[in-house]
Write a protein that holds these residues in place. Sequence first.
Motif, PDB file in Angstrom:
ATOM      1  N   VAL A 139       0.841  -1.199   0.000  1.00 25.04           N
ATOM      2  CA  VAL A 139       0.000   0.000   0.000  1.00 25.04           C
ATOM      3  C   VAL A 139       0.877   1.250   0.000  1.00 25.04           C
ATOM      4  N   ASP A 140       1.921   1.254   0.800  1.00 20.69           N
ATOM      5  CA  ASP A 140       2.859   2.377   0.866  1.00 20.69           C
ATOM      6  C   ASP A 140       3.492   2.627  -0.503  1.00 20.69           C
ATOM      7  N   THR A 141       3.886   1.560  -1.189  1.00 19.55           N
ATOM      8  CA  THR A 141       4.494   1.671  -2.510  1.00 19.55           C
ATOM      9  C   THR A 141       3.507   2.224  -3.531  1.00 19.55           C
ATOM     10  N   LEU A 142       2.273   1.726  -3.512  1.00 16.18           N
ATOM     11  CA  LEU A 142       1.254   2.210  -4.445  1.00 16.18           C
ATOM     12  C   LEU A 142       0.951   3.687  -4.234  1.00 16.18           C
ATOM     13  N   LEU A 143       0.864   4.113  -2.989  1.00 11.92           N
ATOM     14  CA  LEU A 143       0.565   5.507  -2.698  1.00 11.92           C
ATOM     15  C   LEU A 143       1.713   6.439  -3.060  1.00 11.92           C
ATOM     16  N   ALA A 144       2.920   5.903  -3.160  1.00 14.90           N
ATOM     17  CA  ALA A 144       4.090   6.708  -3.521  1.00 14.90           C
ATOM     18  C   ALA A 144       4.345   6.714  -5.031  1.00 14.90           C
ATOM     19  N   SER A 145       3.529   5.995  -5.786  1.00 16.35           N
ATOM     20  CA  SER A 145       3.710   5.921  -7.234  1.00 16.35           C
ATOM     21  C   SER A 145       3.524   7.285  -7.871  1.00 16.35           C
ATOM     22  N   PRO A 146       4.200   7.516  -9.010  1.00 21.52           N
ATOM     23  CA  PRO A 146       4.051   8.803  -9.704  1.00 21.52           C
ATOM     24  C   PRO A 146       2.602   9.069 -10.087  1.00 21.52           C
ATOM     25  N   GLY A 147       2.173  10.297  -9.879  1.00 25.77           N
ATOM     26  CA  GLY A 147       0.835  10.708 -10.260  1.00 25.77           C
ATOM     27  C   GLY A 147      -0.238  10.448  -9.226  1.00 25.77           C
ATOM     28  N   MET A 148       0.073   9.790  -8.138  1.00 28.05           N
ATOM     29  CA  MET A 148      -0.948   9.454  -7.145  1.00 28.05           C
ATOM     30  C   MET A 148      -1.447  10.680  -6.384  1.00 28.05           C
ATOM     31  N   SER A 149      -0.691  11.772  -6.400  1.00 22.86           N
ATOM     32  CA  SER A 149      -1.118  12.979  -5.699  1.00 22.86           C
ATOM     33  C   SER A 149      -1.911  13.927  -6.597  1.00 22.86           C
ATOM     34  N   GLU A 150      -2.049  13.568  -7.869  1.00 22.14           N
ATOM     35  CA  GLU A 150      -2.787  14.415  -8.793  1.00 22.14           C
ATOM     36  C   GLU A 150      -4.281  14.371  -8.485  1.00 22.14           C
ATOM     37  N   THR A 151      -4.941  15.508  -8.691  1.00 24.17           N
ATOM     38  CA  THR A 151      -6.380  15.599  -8.474  1.00 24.17           C
ATOM     39  C   THR A 151      -7.114  14.970  -9.650  1.00 24.17           C
ATOM     40  N   VAL A 152      -8.154  14.204  -9.342  1.00 27.87           N
ATOM     41  CA  VAL A 152      -8.950  13.524 -10.358  1.00 27.87           C
ATOM     42  C   VAL A 152     -10.402  13.924 -10.145  1.00 27.87           C
ATOM     43  N   LYS A 153     -11.088  14.281 -11.241  1.00 27.63           N
ATOM     44  CA  LYS A 153     -12.496  14.624 -11.144  1.00 27.63           C
ATOM     45  C   LYS A 153     -13.315  13.380 -11.445  1.00 27.63           C
TER      46      LYS A 153
END
Length: 96
Positions: free
Chosen positions: A11-25
């Motif tokens: 889970v930690d690895t998935l949340l640190a993946s590129p683009g995971m902090s981008e806002t999605v509508k």
Amino acid sequence: MTTTIDISLVVDTLLASPGMSETVKINLSVSRKTVLLLTRCIEKGLQSLQTNEAGSAFPEFARKESLSELEGIVADSLQKAGLTELNEKLKALSAQ
């Protein structure tokens, strides 16, 4: 057999993946019943995070970052569906 540490690492690895902090509508069209059930599930999950239940695979840093955002999603969903007051009354009933 998967341990809590292994799941937490994934889970930690998935949340640190590129683009995971981008806002999605996300545009959802669901019934009020589904909104009420979904928000109730999120609230129960948040309660388990706040009480720090044993065996939680949710990383500590993600808890802090996402807690207020998830609470906002719950409040916004209930408000848009016109279910805020009903949800509060249901909470009061279940607390008795």
